[in-house]
Design a protein around this motif. Structure first.
Motif, mmCIF file in Angstrom:
data_model
loop_
_atom_site.group_PDB
_atom_site.id
_atom_site.type_symbol
_atom_site.label_atom_id
_atom_site.label_comp_id
_atom_site.label_asym_id
_atom_site.label_seq_id
_atom_site.Cartn_x
_atom_site.Cartn_y
_atom_site.Cartn_z
ATOM 1 N N VAL A 50 0.691 -1.356 0.055
ATOM 2 C CA VAL A 50 -0.172 0.033 -0.752
ATOM 3 C C VAL A 50 1.282 1.392 -0.072
ATOM 4 C CG1 VAL A 50 -1.957 0.826 1.514
ATOM 5 C CG2 VAL A 50 -1.759 -1.140 1.276
ATOM 6 N N GLY A 51 0.734 2.032 -0.963
ATOM 7 C CA GLY A 51 1.741 3.246 -1.203
ATOM 8 C C GLY A 51 2.328 3.236 -2.690
ATOM 9 N N ASP A 52 2.870 4.627 -2.699
ATOM 10 C CA ASP A 52 4.269 5.467 -3.503
ATOM 11 C C ASP A 52 5.655 4.259 -3.377
ATOM 12 O OD1 ASP A 52 5.597 6.202 -5.905
ATOM 13 O OD2 ASP A 52 3.888 8.146 -5.745
ATOM 14 N N LEU A 53 5.434 3.248 -3.783
ATOM 15 C CA LEU A 53 7.205 2.405 -2.931
ATOM 16 C C LEU A 53 8.745 3.651 -3.550
ATOM 17 C CD1 LEU A 53 9.245 0.710 -2.056
ATOM 18 C CD2 LEU A 53 8.502 -0.351 -4.120
ATOM 19 N N GLU A 54 8.302 4.437 -4.709
ATOM 20 C CA GLU A 54 9.130 5.054 -5.477
ATOM 21 C C GLU A 54 9.503 6.677 -5.079
ATOM 22 O OE1 GLU A 54 11.119 4.095 -8.348
ATOM 23 O OE2 GLU A 54 10.472 2.792 -8.968
ATOM 24 N N ASN A 55 8.422 7.086 -4.143
ATOM 25 C CA ASN A 55 8.217 8.318 -4.223
ATOM 26 C C ASN A 55 8.128 8.451 -2.391
ATOM 27 O OD1 ASN A 55 8.965 9.862 -6.828
ATOM 28 N ND2 ASN A 55 6.181 8.815 -6.671
ATOM 29 N N SER A 56 8.032 7.091 -1.832
ATOM 30 C CA SER A 56 8.038 6.880 -0.073
ATOM 31 C C SER A 56 9.567 7.500 0.546
ATOM 32 C CB SER A 56 7.436 6.807 -0.288
ATOM 33 O OG SER A 56 8.174 5.081 -0.259
ATOM 34 N N LYS A 57 9.605 8.432 1.693
ATOM 35 C CA LYS A 57 10.290 8.224 2.609
ATOM 36 C C LYS A 57 10.640 6.922 2.772
ATOM 37 C CE LYS A 57 11.234 12.564 2.590
ATOM 38 N NZ LYS A 57 12.198 13.388 1.635
ATOM 39 N N VAL A 58 9.629 5.861 3.102
ATOM 40 C CA VAL A 58 10.434 5.162 4.398
ATOM 41 C C VAL A 58 9.644 3.656 3.996
ATOM 42 C CG1 VAL A 58 9.205 5.709 5.767
ATOM 43 C CG2 VAL A 58 10.447 3.892 6.973
ATOM 44 N N VAL A 59 9.971 2.556 4.192
ATOM 45 C CA VAL A 59 8.608 1.557 4.412
ATOM 46 C C VAL A 59 8.524 0.598 5.241
ATOM 47 C CG1 VAL A 59 8.700 -1.087 2.995
ATOM 48 C CG2 VAL A 59 10.104 0.768 1.542
ATOM 49 N N ILE A 60 7.641 0.746 5.674
ATOM 50 C CA ILE A 60 6.943 -0.350 7.181
ATOM 51 C C ILE A 60 6.827 -1.466 6.933
ATOM 52 C CG2 ILE A 60 5.762 0.125 9.007
ATOM 53 C CD1 ILE A 60 5.773 2.780 8.765
ATOM 54 N N GLY A 61 7.433 -2.262 7.761
ATOM 55 C CA GLY A 61 6.814 -3.828 7.195
ATOM 56 C C GLY A 61 6.421 -4.829 8.296
ATOM 57 N N ALA A 62 5.393 -5.565 7.970
ATOM 58 C CA ALA A 62 5.185 -6.675 8.843
ATOM 59 C C ALA A 62 4.920 -8.074 8.603
ATOM 60 C CB ALA A 62 4.225 -6.011 10.006
ATOM 61 N N HIS A 63 5.185 -8.811 8.472
ATOM 62 C CA HIS A 63 4.903 -10.283 8.231
ATOM 63 C C HIS A 63 3.531 -11.039 8.469
ATOM 64 C CE1 HIS A 63 5.043 -13.564 10.647
ATOM 65 N NE2 HIS A 63 6.595 -12.615 11.181
ATOM 66 N N TYR A 64 2.259 -11.089 6.739
ATOM 67 C CA TYR A 64 1.611 -11.538 7.836
ATOM 68 C C TYR A 64 0.673 -12.716 7.892
ATOM 69 C CZ TYR A 64 0.168 -12.258 2.630
ATOM 70 O OH TYR A 64 0.200 -13.580 1.806
ATOM 71 N N ASP A 65 1.553 -13.921 7.504
ATOM 72 C CA ASP A 65 1.831 -15.426 7.631
ATOM 73 C C ASP A 65 1.992 -15.260 8.457
ATOM 74 O OD1 ASP A 65 4.695 -14.557 7.134
ATOM 75 O OD2 ASP A 65 5.233 -17.298 6.891
ATOM 76 N N THR A 66 1.429 -17.007 9.030
ATOM 77 C CA THR A 66 1.593 -17.327 10.669
ATOM 78 C C THR A 66 1.992 -18.754 10.693
ATOM 79 O OG1 THR A 66 -0.494 -18.125 10.459
ATOM 80 C CG2 THR A 66 0.320 -16.189 11.273
ATOM 81 N N CYS A 67 2.218 -19.408 12.370
ATOM 82 C CA CYS A 67 3.611 -19.871 12.037
ATOM 83 C C CYS A 67 2.829 -20.937 12.116
ATOM 84 C CB CYS A 67 4.343 -19.990 13.628
ATOM 85 S SG CYS A 67 3.357 -19.743 14.988
ATOM 86 N N ALA A 68 3.205 -23.254 12.481
ATOM 87 C CA ALA A 68 2.576 -23.757 12.410
ATOM 88 C C ALA A 68 2.538 -23.813 14.204
ATOM 89 C CB ALA A 68 3.953 -24.593 11.715
ATOM 90 N N LEU A 69 2.195 -24.505 14.550
ATOM 91 C CA LEU A 69 1.655 -25.018 16.506
ATOM 92 C C LEU A 69 3.011 -25.703 16.145
ATOM 93 C CD1 LEU A 69 -0.167 -25.003 18.935
ATOM 94 C CD2 LEU A 69 -1.224 -26.545 18.663
ATOM 95 N N LEU A 70 3.601 -25.438 17.334
ATOM 96 C CA LEU A 70 4.548 -26.540 18.330
ATOM 97 C C LEU A 70 4.075 -26.786 19.784
ATOM 98 C CD1 LEU A 70 7.799 -24.982 16.317
ATOM 99 C CD2 LEU A 70 7.299 -26.504 15.518
ATOM 100 N N PRO A 71 5.073 -27.742 20.032
ATOM 101 C CA PRO A 71 4.737 -28.126 21.462
ATOM 102 C C PRO A 71 5.424 -27.087 22.318
ATOM 103 C CG PRO A 71 6.239 -30.089 19.870
ATOM 104 C CD PRO A 71 5.175 -29.074 19.410
#
Length: 303
Positions: A50-71
């Protein structure tokens, strides 16, 4: 929190399978119609931009995929690098034990060491792939990383049109499987991202201690602004650390100019994270999200 954030926390915490990820993308489209989905790379990533990558000053990211359940939890101590790495090896010991027991059992029915060795090795690989990469999708991902994507949502939807011009928001795919989504994004936008700052948000809702990690490039360009902006408030501490002295494997590692932010608990051994990848990942402190959004807006304003 905003309506979209509440909906994500209540109904969309599991985003592991293709179907679950596509459902999440469709949800975002209802509230953020100008988003783009960039597809490609290993494991066929679907990054949401979301946004204009070429002209923006900063990229803020976060991963949306989630993990497998572990014991067992993915226990992390960013300032105790050796302990964190040793723990990563310790948690796979049960897999070696299971493979050994399988081989031992086969030795009573098969009189061929080569076959027993081959079957045990294949079993170990299957255990590793299923347990760590495929596995059962976790239903509890409040901290890892529902907290990160909700922070993106809260920032994005609360900003004015003028403020949003300075930022590109990216929801990375396949972080849990090996940082593949951010790797694809960095490769696809290699020239644009060569000098642009990436701020990665991963696990920001559990703990009262904000850990901000920057590499040398970010420190050189934004060090003073970071110190002036990311200051503590009552009940929330801030620790600013160099990447060379801190262990926190996440999507920022695919970029040359980065800041990574997470929240930690603290004991006598130092900062730690101890619930992610298990059913105990249910802690969601809204004050962390509010505090982080406030500080990020100040930072973006000053760069």
């Amino acid at each position: 929190m905003m309506e979209l954030s509440k909906l994500i926390l209540k109904e969309y915490q599991t985003r592991r399978t293709k179907k679950q990820k596509l459902a999440f993308i469709e949800l975002l489209k209802r509230y953020i119609p100008d988003l783009k989905v960039e597809e490609g790379g290993m494991l066929h990533n679907r990054n949401i931009v979301v946004g204009d990558l070429e002209n923006s000053k900063v990229v803020i990211g976060a991963h949306y995929d989630t993990c497998a359940l572990l014991p067992f939890p993915n226990f992390v101590m960013p300032k105790r690098i050796i302990l964190s790495i040793l723990y990563s090896f310790v948690i796979i010991i049960p897999i070696f034990i299971l493979s050994f027991l399988l081989g031992f059992g086969l030795s009573f029915v098969i009189d061929d060491p080569a076959v027993i060795s081959m079957v045990s090795t294949i079993a170990m690989l299957v255990f590793l792939i299923f347990g760590l990469l495929i596995g059962i999708p976790s239903k509890h991902t409040a901290n890892d990383n529902t907290s990160g994507i909700i922070t993106l949502v809260e920032l994005l939807l609360s900003m004015s049109e003028e403020e949003r011009k300075k930022v590109t928001f990216v929801f990375f795919d396949n972080e849990e499987n090996g940082l593949f989504g951010s790797s694809f994004f960095a490769s696809k936008h290699k020239n644009v991202m060569k000098d642009k700052l990436l701020i990665n948000l991963d696990c920001v809702s559990d703990g009262d201690n904000m850990l901000l990690i920057h590499n040398k490039v970010a420190e050189k360009r934004y060090g003073q602004i970071i110190k002036d902006t990311f200051t503590p408030i009552e009940g929330k501490n801030v620790y600013i650390e160099k990447s060379s002295k801190t262990y926190y494997p996440s999507d920022q590692l695919n970029f040359k100019n980065y800041i990574a932010i997470a929240f930690m608990n603290k004991n006598r051994l130092g900062l730690y994270m101890d619930k992610i990848h298990t059913n105990k990942d249910i802690v969601f402190d809204e004050k962390n999200i509010e505090f982080l959004c406030m500080r990020l807006k100040e930072f973006i304003k000053n760069i």
